[in-house]
Write an enzyme that holds these catalytic residues in place. Structure first.
Site, mmCIF file in Angstrom:
data_model
loop_
_atom_site.group_PDB
_atom_site.id
_atom_site.type_symbol
_atom_site.label_atom_id
_atom_site.label_comp_id
_atom_site.label_asym_id
_atom_site.label_seq_id
_atom_site.Cartn_x
_atom_site.Cartn_y
_atom_site.Cartn_z
ATOM 1 N N CYS A 77 44.345 33.927 44.844
ATOM 2 C CA CYS A 77 44.481 34.087 43.395
ATOM 3 C C CYS A 77 44.609 32.739 42.680
ATOM 4 C CB CYS A 77 45.721 34.934 43.113
ATOM 5 S SG CYS A 77 46.099 35.108 41.358
ATOM 6 N N THR B 137 51.661 42.003 40.596
ATOM 7 C CA THR B 137 50.871 40.787 40.493
ATOM 8 C C THR B 137 51.509 39.579 41.164
ATOM 9 O OG1 THR B 137 51.889 40.171 38.389
ATOM 10 C CG2 THR B 137 49.966 41.605 38.277
ATOM 11 N N VAL B 138 50.668 38.645 41.563
ATOM 12 C CA VAL B 138 51.086 37.315 41.997
ATOM 13 C C VAL B 138 50.583 36.316 40.965
ATOM 14 C CG1 VAL B 138 51.173 37.817 44.462
ATOM 15 C CG2 VAL B 138 48.998 37.088 43.480
ATOM 16 N N TYR C 184 36.401 35.610 34.048
ATOM 17 C CA TYR C 184 36.620 37.040 34.221
ATOM 18 C C TYR C 184 35.960 37.845 33.104
ATOM 19 C CZ TYR C 184 39.913 35.825 37.864
ATOM 20 O OH TYR C 184 40.472 35.334 39.020
#
Length: 351
Positions: A55, A122-123, A186
């Site tokens: 990520c 999430t991370v 994204y």
């Protein structure tokens, strides 16, 4: 780091027909502070940083922690590169459990504090070790607090990544980079229509062109020294040719064809604390295996040849004070945090 409509969340669906990509930016707002302004005090050994090397948002926290020398104060839990619909898993650890938190899934840390947590797991996330509960997943704040709240635990020679006299400009640049570049890839990759794709694609490349021009005048984004701005841009750039160019259809040209951005990326990759945090295999496995909306076969490409990140760069033509006044390079990564040698060109066996 992402949330419900996010490509690193646990929902498994990222493209919504006819819609532009919309990142949910609502994170747990708690902070770990040194001045008593929050219920979470800075305390060495109390918190564990949960990340995945796949990520980009987590990557920036790994870099910041390394540059500032916070490894002994803040331990790190490393999740594997892929996940199912429930959450990131600690499948890299013996027995499939994080050895400190004793959990198989990051979801368990979220539910330990919020049993009905409604958003994405999430991370990066900071977890309170004594309670096993998540403290915050606000990626935008975590690295700033590493730089400003954890100063008592910075290593000798730690750089000032968020110098007070430049904070206004850094904040402005970071906000712009977040929306047009970090998230711009994204918006391009998860566009739900030709119209939204073309709009996002155009904005992304106009923004990369602006950065190409900015980096024609100084070695780093803010001048002769590395700052928080470089920590935030690098994870996107290092993933660009291996993933975003093809997988996200951001394919006007490879980053390697842009002289300033590419040499800047190589320069940082070869700088201690940056390239030695990057696991190209984890990065590719995550995007190509998890994001089945874009890659239903889950085939992971063998290329590109990442040894080009070690080729000479020309950035030393600029005035340089990489670590700032009195600053020094960080020590090598801890033995249990070294990237798999087969996954990085920094090791002779790496691809």
């Amino acid at each position: 780091m992402e949330m419900e409509k996010d490509p690193h969340d646990q929902t498994g669906s990222y493209v919504h027909a006819g819609e532009a990509f919309d990142r949910d930016m609502n994170y747990i707002p708690d902070r770990i502070t040194s001045d008593g302004s929050s219920p979470w005090p800075v305390e060495a050994g109390r918190y564990r940083l949960a990340v995945s090397r796949a990520c980009p948002w987590a990557n920036r926290t790994i870099i910041s922690r390394r540059l500032l020398g916070l490894e002994d104060a803040i331990s790190m839990a490393i999740a594997g590169p892929t996940h199912d619909k429930r959450s990131w898993t600690f499948d890299l650890d013996p027995g499939g459990k994080d050895p400190v938190l004793g959990i198989e899934r990051l979801q368990q840390a979220y539910f330990a504090r919020y049993p009905d947590y409604p958003r994405g797991i999430t991370v990066p996330a900071m977890v309170d070790v004594p309670t096993g509960g998540v403290v915050t997943n606000d990626f935008n704040r975590i690295t700033l607090d590493f730089a400003t709240q954890w100063t008592d635990f910075h290593r000798e020679g730690a750089p000032d990544l968020y110098p007070e006299g430049q904070r206004g400009e850094i904040d402005e640049l970071n906000h712009w980079v977040l929306h047009h570049v970090n998230n711009g890839v994204y918006k391009t990759g998860f566009a739900g229509s030709q119209e939204t794709y073309e709009k996002a694609y155009t904005d992304l490349w106009e923004s990369l062109d602006a950065l190409e021009d900015r980096l024609s005048r100084s070695r780093y984004l803010m001048g002769p020294a590395i700052t928080e701005a470089d920590v935030r841009l690098f994870p996107t750039l290092v993933r660009f040719d291996p993933v975003y160019h093809s997988h996200f259809k951001a394919n006007r040209q490879p980053l390697a064809s842009m002289p300033n951005l590419w040499n800047y990326t190589k320069d940082l990759f070869q700088t201690p604390g940056f390239g030695d945090t990057v696991d190209f295999q984890h990065i590719k496995e995550h995007y190509y295996v998890v994001q089945t909306d874009l890659n239903p076969t889950q085939i992971v490409p063998l290329g590109p040849d990442t040894s080009i990140f070690l080729e000479p760069h020309d950035r030393d033509r600029f005035d340089t004070d990489t670590w700032g006044p009195g600053g020094t390079a960080p020590l090598p990564p801890k033995a249990d945090e070294v990237v798999d040698p087969a996954h990085t060109p920094l090791h002779p066996t790496g691809r």
